[in-house]
Design an enzyme around this catalytic site. Structure first.
Site, short mmCIF file in Angstrom:
data_model
loop_
_atom_site.label_atom_id
_atom_site.label_comp_id
_atom_site.label_asym_id
_atom_site.label_seq_id
_atom_site.Cartn_x
_atom_site.Cartn_y
_atom_site.Cartn_z
N THR A 37 0.86 -1.19 0.00
CA THR A 37 0.00 0.00 0.00
C THR A 37 0.89 1.24 0.00
O THR A 37 2.05 1.20 0.42
CB THR A 37 -0.92 0.02 1.24
OG1 THR A 37 -0.12 -0.09 2.40
CG2 THR A 37 -1.91 -1.13 1.19
N ALA A 38 0.30 2.33 -0.46
CA ALA A 38 1.09 3.55 -0.70
C ALA A 38 1.47 4.28 0.58
O ALA A 38 0.77 4.23 1.58
CB ALA A 38 0.30 4.49 -1.61
#
Lengths: 247, 239
Positions: A37-38
């Site tokens: 995930t970012a």
């Protein structure tokens, strides 16, 4: 080995270049980062903001057990994207090197020096037989000589310095968003909004305050400060980033 | 037990953080064992460091002796530059002090080339204290004087690694004599020229009464621009 197999053979060992000069294992490690995930980092005039998407795959998972943003030393925070277990090793390295600097010189380590300690270590795993590269990218943000600094590390062991940057899933989209919206003169609060909006820009069903981790390191206090869930929720509501429940 | 995997070619992260990175102290053991033996050259020595608003003045005598009873050298330079704007004095065992200076100089260079700015004087003092404490017994008691963004500093570093900052300080066998002069004449708005004169006078007083000190004076002036060291084999030239 012949034909197609010959191409494949260059990704068997980390220390082997392909004929066109690529290290496939390092490139595969970058793919591992994209699967994470970012995380977003924004450098503002009066501090650095780190924000990370940490949405859970199951409502039964304890949110706090998802580690995305870490304190490395009083004045430095690190956000990660990719393999969490790999990130933990590098973050422990960063914490140790920060303390080694205190022991040796009785001074806080610079953000640039700390980043380079980490990237030099990562690099060794692209050149050592029997090892695998780190499947993680980091954002190292903090205050050095009163100035905010923001760095990225990647699996090749290259350090980059940024004004605003995204790592992990949807990196390209978020980066484009940051490039359009970033302003050099923005303050910490504006940077915080930008980071949240950047994360929200790639989320189809809005941002959930419990699924976001945010920390700041401001020039004033030079301290790593993690935002509480309420503080994040307040801003998410203000920015109207929540999803529509009845969608 | 190592926390990090021990793969060949990968940096050992469990190395002792107090140890110097480049220099090895291994070959120093013989000197440490030699202890107080008369065959080991000692500086005896009077070394003085004085801070002013514009920089630091360091003055040292020029005598090396064996057991403080035989003059083995009459023209020793006992102050050396170890950093773009800092100098260290040699006090105690000559071999220990020379090795100490080489180590600090390379550590300071390494720090600067890696980080793009010179080490602060307090960091340098901390590092010096770590080495004095962590290595074999160097039998030294130097003064570190330097200038950085914070201003002018002098530190005395004792053989057990104690690091103490002061406005002015003296180490070596002639320290009591020199201190007498400094207690009378030091004040906190000395110019660099006045500080130089006072440091030379104090070394002179010590050379008159301390058998371990004598044969002239070296004067180092340290400012933000660098270190300048001049030797005078008689005190008239220095005054």
């Amino acid at each position: 080995m012949q034909g197609q197999n010959q191409q494949q053979a260059y990704d068997r060992g980390i220390t082997i270049f392909s004929p066109d000069g690529r290290l496939y294992q390092v490139e595969y490690a970058r793919e591992a980062v994209k699967r994470g995930t970012a995380s977003v980092g924004v450098r503002t005039a009066d501090g650095v903001v780190l924000a990370a998407d940490r949405h859970a795959r199951s409502p039964l998972l304890e949110r706090d057990s998802i580690e995305k943003i870490h304190k490395a030393d009083d004045h430095v925070g690190i956000a990660s994207a990719g393999h969490v277990a790999d990130a933990r090793q590098l973050i422990d390295l960063a914490r140790r090197q920060a303390q080694v600097n205190h022991l040796r010189y009785d001074e806080e380590i610079g953000v640039e020096s700390l980043t380079k300690e980490v990237t030099d270590y990562i690099q060794q795993y692209t050149q050592t037989g029997g090892a695998r590269p780190f499947g993680v990218a980091l954002l190292v943000g903090g205050i050095e000589d009163g100035e905010p600094r923001l760095f990225e590390t990647d699996p090749s062991g290259t350090p980059y310095e940024w004004q605003a940057v995204a790592i992990g899933g949807d990196r390209d989209e978020i980066q484009t968003f940051l490039e359009e919206e970033y302003e050099e003169e923005m303050g910490l609060e504006a940077g915080l909004s930008l980071a949240l909006r950047a994360l929200g820009s790639v989320s189809d069903d809005g941002l959930d305050a419990t699924g976001v981790d945010v920390a700041t390191i401001d020039v004033e206090s030079e301290q790593f400060t993690a935002l509480s869930e309420d503080e994040i929720a307040e801003r998410v509501t203000e920015l109207e980033l929540e999803g529509d429940d009845d969608e | 037990m190592s926390k990090f995997p021990d793969l060949p070619g990968i940096k050992n992260l469990d190395a002792n953080p107090y140890e110097p990175e480049l220099a090895s102290f291994d070959d120093m053991d013989a000197d440490a064992d030699a202890g107080d033996g008369d065959a080991v050259a000692k500086t005896g020595t009077t070394t003085i460091g004085i801070t002013t608003d514009d920089g630091v003045v360091i003055a040292t005598d020029m005598r090396a002796s064996l057991g403080g009873r035989f003059v083995s050298n009459k023209s020793v330079q006992k102050v050396e530059q170890i950093h773009p704007s800092a100098a260290l004095t040699l006090v105690g065992s000559v071999g220990g002090a020379q090795s100490f200076i080489r180590t600090l100089r390379s550590e300071s260079d390494l720090y600067e080339v890696r980080r793009g700015e010179p080490m602060s004087i307090s960091a340098l003092a901390t590092l010096a204290g770590n080495f004095a404490r962590g290595g074999p017994f160097f039998a030294i008691n130097p003064i570190l004087g330097g200038v950085d963004e914070e201003g002018s500093h002098v530190y005395s570093i004792d053989p057990a690694g104690g690091v103490m900052e002061d406005d002015y300080t003296v180490t070596g066998s002639g320290m009591q004599v020199a201190h007498g002069k400094l207690e009378d004449r030091y004040h906190d708005d000395l110019s660099m020229e006045e500080a130089e004169e006072l440091a030379v006078e104090a070394v002179y007083a010590a050379t008159e009464r301390d058998t371990g000190s004598g044969n002239g004076v070296y004067v180092a002036t340290v400012t933000g621009d660098g270190v300048d060291i001049t030797g005078y084999d008689d005190f008239e030239g220095a005054r």
